[in-house]
Design a protein around this motif. Structure first.
Motif: not given
Length: 457
Positions: A86-87, A129-131, A134-136, A420-422
């Motif tokens: 996703k990233c 955050p940690w959850n 990478f994505w955040q 979430s979606d880019p």
């Protein structure tokens, strides 16, 4: 200051990192600002090429990074691979679309020429955050770099390896030195970092309390902030819904990332006519989920990220039961030096209970019974949070109308889990924050939306 990462599956330390001193932090921010003075002038084509390179690096190293996430914060390995993919997708999205999003917009006025120009503002501080370690970060970083900004990252203290890995990805993709840097610091240093005059804006994903502190500090300095905070997403199941599909979606949303997601389903609001059938389906599906080693591809639910967070979740469950909720699955604290928590279902949930009023950040589901459709909508909106919500119904037109006009949340989905979606803006209302990430609106959050007016000679 040293930062120690620990494996939440067994409590054992993984690695010790030397933190950055205040002097080093100041130097790094100055380096990033200096890099921005050049980066802001790069062409969209150059940025597109580097963002595409970054997506390729992520795809190449996705297995490595999935293992790192499993070790540092307990994410099930398959979900870790999906997170890195996703990233890569958000990098590709802004590589393809940033130029058009940032194109000058001509406006007809009495000028010879007038238009809106979108210009980068400088160094943006990201507090993450940690959850989704990478994505955040990448959902901030990709549009920030695409817009000509630079960034510094204050990541959660339990994922320092992930933070440094992201910096390495940027470097490996070929971006100029220092356009993005990780700051290994304690949360107590955040206010001083925001005060640095070279920091132009701040974005935070985290708890509502953390968001309030950041917003207060940024506001006192007239610095732009985007807040993506907590959520207690309501999933409404109406009488005409496909209950099998609804239960499957509800369970999958509740346990994603071992229940540690701001947009995971947390409150399940079921109309009374189908409460027994839905609850039975929901219970059977939750019972079937495997709790275990996050490095095992068969695992559905790994440990919670830290023991103290798991213990806080258990206290919320105990307080809810004491107040009258009924625990029909789970609810037991596992033994041993680990952070595991079993999939748990609470019924008879009422206002005043933590399961009704608070965010449950773990695999704990709260089932709330509504008299009818109108009551279900009322209950869904009876929350301090407003991040996401979903409604399940066979009447798609009715579901669309409810989602668009009656549910109070930043993202409202019909017959689907919230995600979430880019391509779509993401963010919340009420105590879930303000501002938007992703899509066209996300890239416009951290630019100077500048009016240019050219008079007749």
């Amino acid at each position: 200051m040293n930062i120690v990462s620990r494996n939440p599956a067994n409590g054992k330390p993984l690695k010790t990192y030397r933190g950055h001193s205040p002097k080093q932090v100041g130097q790094k921010i100055a380096q990033t600002h200096k890099a921005w003075l050049n980066w802001k002038n790069t062409s969209h084509e150059e940025r597109r090429k580097l963002l595409t390179n970054m997506a390729s690096v992520l795809q190449t190293r996705k297995s490595e990074f999935a293992v790192l996430m499993a070790q540092e914060m307990g994410k099930p390995i398959n979900q870790g691979v999906a997170e890195i993919e996703k990233c890569a997708s958000v990098c590709e999205y802004y590589a393809a679309n940033a130029a058009s999003f940032l194109k000058d917009q001509l406006i007809e006025t009495d000028a010879s020429k007038s238009f809106v120009s979108f210009q980068p503002i400088g160094v943006v501080l990201a507090i993450m955050p940690w959850n989704f370690p990478f994505w955040q970060v990448f959902r901030f970083l990709a549009p920030a770099l695409a817009a000509g900004n630079c960034g510094v990252l204050k990541h959660a203290s339990n994922v320092p390896g992930c933070a440094l890995a992201i910096e390495d990805v940027v470097h490996q993709a070929g971006f100029p030195d220092n356009v993005f840097q990780t700051l290994l610091v304690a949360s107590t240093m955040v206010e001083k970092i925001i005060e640095n005059p070279l920091i132009q804006a701040v974005t935070i994903t985290g708890s509502t309390n953390a968001g309030k502190q950041v917003a207060q500090k940024a506001g006192s300095l007239i610095k732009k902030a985007v807040l993506e905070l907590g959520g207690s997403d309501a999933y409404i199941v109406l009488e005409d819904a496909d209950l099998e599909k609804a239960a499957e979606a509800c369970v999958n949303s509740r346990i994603i990332n071992s229940g540690q997601s701001c947009i995971a389903a947390k409150r399940f609001i079921i109309v009374k006519a189908v409460q027994k059938e839905f609850t039975k389906l929901f219970l059977n599906k939750m019972e079937s989920k495997k709790v275990g080693n996050p490095l095992d591809t068969a695992t559905d639910i790994g440990p919670q990220a830290r023991v103290e967070l798991r213990n806080e979740l258990h206290e919320q469950v105990k307080r809810s039961v004491k107040a009258g909720a009924k625990c029909i699955l789970g609810g037991n604290l596992p033994k041993g030096r680990n952070a595991f928590y079993p999939p748990t279902i609470l019924t008879k949930v009422k206002p005043g209970m933590p399961a009704y009023d608070e965010e449950l950040f773990g695999p704990v589901a709260a089932i709330i019974i509504a008299k009818d459709e109108a009551d279900a909508i009322r209950i869904a909106n009876d929350s301090a949070f407003g991040l996401g919500s979903a409604i399940f119904t066979a009447d798609r037109e009715k579901g669309e109308k409810i989602a668009a006009t009656q549910l109070q949340a930043g993202s409202c989905f019909v017959n689907s889990i919230v995600k979430s979606d880019p391509r779509l803006p993401f963010g919340g209302i009420k105590q879930s924050g303000y501002g938007r990430e992703l899509g066209l609106f996300g890239i416009h959050e951290f630019v100077n939306i500048k009016t240019v007016f050219v008079a007749e000679n």
